[in-house]
Motif scaffolding. Sequence first.
Motif, mmCIF file in Angstrom:
data_model
loop_
_atom_site.group_PDB
_atom_site.id
_atom_site.type_symbol
_atom_site.label_atom_id
_atom_site.label_comp_id
_atom_site.label_asym_id
_atom_site.label_seq_id
_atom_site.Cartn_x
_atom_site.Cartn_y
_atom_site.Cartn_z
ATOM 1 N N GLU A 160 -16.154 -16.820 -1.034
ATOM 2 C CA GLU A 160 -16.935 -17.101 0.291
ATOM 3 C C GLU A 160 -17.546 -15.757 0.899
ATOM 4 O O GLU A 160 -16.709 -14.871 0.836
ATOM 5 C CB GLU A 160 -16.407 -17.805 1.513
ATOM 6 N N ARG A 161 -18.767 -15.291 1.168
ATOM 7 C CA ARG A 161 -19.202 -14.449 1.377
ATOM 8 C C ARG A 161 -20.596 -14.573 2.302
ATOM 9 O O ARG A 161 -21.317 -15.545 1.475
ATOM 10 C CB ARG A 161 -19.195 -13.190 0.453
ATOM 11 N N PRO A 162 -21.305 -13.785 2.934
ATOM 12 C CA PRO A 162 -22.562 -13.954 3.335
ATOM 13 C C PRO A 162 -23.662 -13.982 2.422
ATOM 14 O O PRO A 162 -23.473 -13.204 1.287
ATOM 15 C CB PRO A 162 -22.797 -13.001 4.811
ATOM 16 N N GLU A 163 -24.557 -14.754 2.526
ATOM 17 C CA GLU A 163 -25.694 -14.779 1.595
ATOM 18 C C GLU A 163 -26.439 -13.224 1.253
ATOM 19 O O GLU A 163 -26.614 -13.126 0.159
ATOM 20 C CB GLU A 163 -26.775 -15.718 1.828
ATOM 21 N N ALA A 164 -26.340 -12.533 2.249
ATOM 22 C CA ALA A 164 -26.864 -11.069 2.209
ATOM 23 C C ALA A 164 -25.959 -10.478 1.337
ATOM 24 O O ALA A 164 -26.447 -9.143 0.845
ATOM 25 C CB ALA A 164 -27.034 -10.477 3.583
ATOM 26 N N GLU A 165 -24.695 -10.632 1.006
ATOM 27 C CA GLU A 165 -23.828 -9.571 0.451
ATOM 28 C C GLU A 165 -23.723 -10.029 -0.968
ATOM 29 O O GLU A 165 -23.145 -9.399 -1.854
ATOM 30 C CB GLU A 165 -22.355 -9.777 1.059
ATOM 31 N N LEU A 166 -24.369 -11.317 -1.351
ATOM 32 C CA LEU A 166 -24.385 -11.642 -2.814
ATOM 33 C C LEU A 166 -25.345 -10.819 -3.681
ATOM 34 O O LEU A 166 -26.227 -10.369 -3.273
ATOM 35 C CB LEU A 166 -25.039 -13.254 -2.806
#
Length: 180
Positions: A160-166
Amino acid sequence: MAGEAERGRTRRGRIRPPYDVFRAAPESKAVWDELPEAVRTAIAGCDAERLAVERSRVAPELREKITAPVYSVAERFASWERVVRRMEPGWSSEDFYPVSAYSNDLDSRDSLDEVMRGLPEEARAGALGRLLERLDARFRAASVPDPDGSLRPWVRPTKERPEAELAEWWKRRPEREPWD
């Protein structure tokens, strides 16, 4: 209990070929065959750490039977090459490839970044780093930006991580869907 002759057979009695980590990944195989000893040694250390993790997740009576990690560094490179090849025009295969396998391959690509950071500069700047750059470029060529996240209902990272960090591969979709 199955005898020695039975162990290498499928359920239908066909002889199972030995597992080849580089099946359908000729570019990875060619690079692997030429890796310098120092890089091979560093990769062996990564694989030993991964083997310990994988053994820790199974029952004690099975631990010693696992002699090589399922997610070895070689397997991660080969799987990334296979998914890229699958996406490219002209690929045809009889292998079943579900969309969940694509998620796993993108997760595996994430782990390649972690692995590469832990390897010596000789690996990152050498043939292994160049292989990863070529595979990533081929991935970009066989995919298009997916700003709406059209695949997100089916293709999600396990961490799990924010979309911006993908990483970028999570934000693109294949021009030609490789799954069945």
